[in-house]
Design a protein around this motif. Sequence first.
Motif, mmCIF file in Angstrom:
data_model
loop_
_atom_site.group_PDB
_atom_site.id
_atom_site.type_symbol
_atom_site.label_atom_id
_atom_site.label_comp_id
_atom_site.label_asym_id
_atom_site.label_seq_id
_atom_site.Cartn_x
_atom_site.Cartn_y
_atom_site.Cartn_z
ATOM 1 N N ARG A 640 22.693 -12.110 16.302
ATOM 2 C CA ARG A 640 22.793 -11.523 17.705
ATOM 3 C C ARG A 640 22.002 -10.539 18.186
ATOM 4 O O ARG A 640 21.524 -10.301 19.559
ATOM 5 N N SER A 641 21.336 -9.702 17.076
ATOM 6 C CA SER A 641 20.424 -8.482 17.419
ATOM 7 C C SER A 641 19.023 -8.987 17.668
ATOM 8 O O SER A 641 18.122 -8.134 17.978
ATOM 9 N N LEU A 642 18.789 -10.380 17.458
ATOM 10 C CA LEU A 642 17.349 -10.664 17.281
ATOM 11 C C LEU A 642 16.876 -11.493 18.552
ATOM 12 O O LEU A 642 17.695 -12.094 19.141
ATOM 13 N N ARG A 643 15.814 -11.167 18.988
ATOM 14 C CA ARG A 643 15.000 -12.012 20.225
ATOM 15 C C ARG A 643 14.979 -13.340 19.680
ATOM 16 O O ARG A 643 14.958 -13.798 18.591
ATOM 17 N N PRO A 644 14.888 -14.271 20.606
ATOM 18 C CA PRO A 644 14.798 -15.922 20.534
ATOM 19 C C PRO A 644 13.345 -15.681 19.491
ATOM 20 O O PRO A 644 12.364 -15.195 19.999
ATOM 21 N N GLY A 645 13.213 -16.574 18.289
ATOM 22 C CA GLY A 645 12.053 -16.757 17.725
ATOM 23 C C GLY A 645 12.185 -15.471 16.465
ATOM 24 O O GLY A 645 10.986 -15.406 15.696
ATOM 25 N N GLY A 646 12.999 -14.401 16.694
ATOM 26 C CA GLY A 646 13.146 -13.378 15.713
ATOM 27 C C GLY A 646 13.094 -13.452 14.212
ATOM 28 O O GLY A 646 13.967 -14.588 13.888
ATOM 29 N N LEU A 647 12.935 -12.798 13.410
ATOM 30 C CA LEU A 647 12.841 -13.023 11.989
ATOM 31 C C LEU A 647 13.697 -12.075 11.370
ATOM 32 O O LEU A 647 13.730 -10.794 11.690
ATOM 33 N N LEU A 648 14.395 -12.534 10.348
ATOM 34 C CA LEU A 648 15.161 -11.445 9.434
ATOM 35 C C LEU A 648 14.545 -11.525 8.078
ATOM 36 O O LEU A 648 14.039 -12.719 7.431
ATOM 37 N N VAL A 649 14.064 -10.389 7.683
ATOM 38 C CA VAL A 649 13.467 -10.064 6.435
ATOM 39 C C VAL A 649 14.054 -9.464 5.345
ATOM 40 O O VAL A 649 14.329 -8.265 5.821
ATOM 41 N N GLN A 650 14.595 -10.145 4.369
ATOM 42 C CA GLN A 650 15.749 -9.243 3.453
ATOM 43 C C GLN A 650 15.310 -9.316 1.954
ATOM 44 O O GLN A 650 14.870 -10.409 1.360
ATOM 45 N N TRP A 651 15.458 -8.039 1.349
ATOM 46 C CA TRP A 651 15.228 -7.912 -0.140
ATOM 47 C C TRP A 651 16.393 -8.504 -0.731
ATOM 48 O O TRP A 651 17.644 -7.908 -0.539
ATOM 49 N N ILE A 652 16.148 -9.401 -1.979
ATOM 50 C CA ILE A 652 17.334 -9.602 -2.897
ATOM 51 C C ILE A 652 16.963 -9.146 -4.304
ATOM 52 O O ILE A 652 16.102 -9.853 -4.594
#
Length: 992
Positions: A640-652
């Motif tokens: 919900r907090s990303l703009r259209p086309g936004g990316l989530l980058v997460q460390w696992i």
Amino acid sequence: MQRRLVLLFLASGLAGLIHESVWARYLQTILGSAAHAQAVTLAVFMGGTAVGAWWAGRRSHRWLRTLRAYAGVELALGLTGLVFHPLFVGVHALLLDTVLPALGPGRAATGATWLASVLLIVPPSVLLGMTFPLMTAALVRRQPARTGESVAILYFANALGGAVGILTGGFLLVPTVGLPGAMAAAGLTSLAVGAVAWRLSGGEPEPTPVVTHPSDTTPAGSRSAVAALFIVAGVTGFSSLAYEIVWVRMLSMLLSSSAHAFELMVAAFVLGLALGGLWIRGRIDRLADPARFLALVQVAMGALAVGTLLVYTPLFPVMETFLRRLPPTDGGYAVFSLGSYAMALAVMLPATICAGMTLPLVTYLLLGMGGGERRIGQAYGLNALGSVLGATVALELGLPALGLEGTLAFAAALDVLLGVLVLTVLGSRAGRVPGLAVASVAAGGAAVVLGLRGIDASLITSGVYRGNVDLSTERVVRMYADGATASVSLVEEGGILSIRTNGKPSASVALDPDAPPTADETVTTLLGALPVLLRPEARTGLNVGLGSGITSSILLGSTALETLTTVEIEPAMMRLSEGFADRNRPVFEDARSRIVIDDARAFLATAPDRFDYIVTQPSNPWVSGAGGLFSIEFYRMASRSLRPGGLLVQWIQASETETALVVSILQALASEFPIYDVYAATGGDLIVVASASGRIPAPAFEGMARPPLVEALERVRIRGPQDILVRKAGNQDTFGALTRLYDVRPNSEFYPVLQENAARARFQGAAAVELLRLMVQPLPVLEFLEVTRPDWTRSDVTLSPNFFYSSRAVTAQLFRDLTLLPDSLRETLTDSIRDPLALPLAGQAERLGHACMVGPTPGEALGELYAIATAVVTDLRPEELRPIWDAMADQPCVAGLAGVGPGWLQFLRTVGERDVRAVAALAPQLLAADASASPARARYAAAAGMAALLRLGRGEEALALFREHRPALFPDEPVSFFFRHLQELARTKSGA
């Protein structure tokens, strides 16, 4: 009857503590921080019980059947347990969808979340508070000559049930049926208790309510005496919960800060209270001077609380030895948990046994002074109210301002002063002077303990619970701070500077700039670089977790970025991260940078802005509270907090966990981000780049970065797109197929798969290395499956010290150069290699080349050719491989081929050409023709053939190829993970 009532109250305590511990998990979804959720839950729970106890105590004497009133309360409590989950889900949705977005960030939103939390658990907390005065009144009426025993035995039963309830909920119910099931189980238990109590309450009316106690050993009705006892009831609750907060923080650095460790600590604390009630039960009615005894107990509690420092420090080498001797199995973890519980008891038990005596003694004395049954509720209510204040003050003020030792000493001083107060106001003249002498000696001894045995910062920051720590290693603690949510330290060890949370390293760098970078440097650099490389036009970014500050500083290397928000939950982290000033200066000095102290979930729930990317670098999944940042609910908020086309980058963190748990994370992520790529930053660290819609762009290196970003990438040996692409391990298609291999739920707040299993995986030394099997195969599986699409004709991968898979690519490149260069230049090439890490690879490349010249028999020739092909085919492009095959045509390993040898040569060349149609046709022919092939060579042909068929969308044929040749592939061993993965990919393709 007494036995029945005691057993009932034990079951009531079990249900009550399940309620309380599960409430904390629920509130964590609203409040975010595990520490804050636990603090709020404890405060509201104890505050509610205080109100309930006070109200019930004031009215119980008016009721003829207090046991029936108790039954009604338990029945009502049971109903609240059954409706809590759907009610919570509705309130949570209302907050996230309507209330918080309308309020925006700030005090109003914070107030709304706190108000919702309070309203959800205050009613059942009030009901729980009513149970103790009502049940105590019922038992006291039945045996008025033994009021002290009645109070003590019920206090014991309730506390013992609570200790069992904490362990039952944390180790059995939540892992099995999740939070909704655990809450329902608690509700059903309360209903059963209420039903039994209702049945027992029938028949003859209860005896007349108790108004006074028959004993006259204390001053009757003295207002000052009553006031003093009220003070004792409240302040001893304050000090006890302050002790608990300090001990839990201390033990988290010995036992770890996992959810299971926390449950063991709290269960140990509650068990100590129970044993105190049990010990005083048979003695309280026979005490000659109960006031003097209470005073001595208070003094002893203060002295013993400080004395825990004498026990605490020696437990670190015990834990070190303990972990070295335990096997990394489920049984070993069970023993580890029992040992951890024993260590928690060793620290907590002496003082908590004293704490368990105080409330029964205070209640007994108050009953003896008149006032009747209302004194029970008043004493219990004041004790609960003091507990609220103790927990809150210790967590929010004590630890940040006074530290562990200071907070412990402050609470201990209060207990000693309480002892002096009781002696002064209630004590007999004969016992007052000796009692004051004892108090003075205890206070002096406590001061000596604090002076001689302070907490060794080197020990508590060691992270001994991880099992691979040598306590004798020199460790310099540069900075240390006890924050509200964690104890944070800046530690130098072995040339590495690390910032640590409760002893666990969160980020580290090599102090020598010429030394190889640490694995953390590689991860934090890539976390910052990937958003810039993938979305160079991004204008707004969010980074969750400050750590060393390197990630945020690298993100600020983008020339297009306008604002970067870094959310950090622990204020102390900001001060300690200044120790990395030469690497993180932009995050503190760049005008585009903003640091917000908040929980990430709470921040996202109210953030008015939307971001072009969100970077999250949570702690390891086994850390209590970290699982929430890998949950369905968090990913929903991030989406919900990303703009259209936004990316989530997460460390696992793939190290210290197991494959099933990473699959659980990826399932949760895919629920909101169906498109994702997975990169291997190091051999044990994954970075997921995810999109809610649309494709994920390729990295763009040209013209978008400031020099600091280029320098940071150079530091971790990333010099171009190839160094990024070589780390790609899969995508939503390849990893999505794994959900069929593991029967595991998506991680969520309500079904916390990580929180319940990650600590065990850490103990067992698990590592989700299977997830990289596709990437490390000696054939281009990821290209066949179109996960990677290299667009270069010459390979130029940089050797990375923290990414050992790059060594294979560099070896292939060296072999290429040694094979194709003129003889006069080969020696020059070897001499020019100055990187000490590359020297062994150059030798390996030379050995491969020489091996091709010495194959005397056709079988040996084929073996040498196969070894060369598997070493170079994956990492060199077709344009590079063609001249290599031509150059090797006259060498023995090629010229000496016979029988099936030429067929293998053709097959290997076809694999190198990435000609999937030809590979799909040749693989079954080769497997049929070479019946004497070793299992390894047969597996190679089968894997290449299956991957090619998958690329062509022929999943059924891929499955048939495996089934036909399975006996030759795995004659004496189970099917490998890689082939099981290929089969699941085939089933997905075929729709099976």
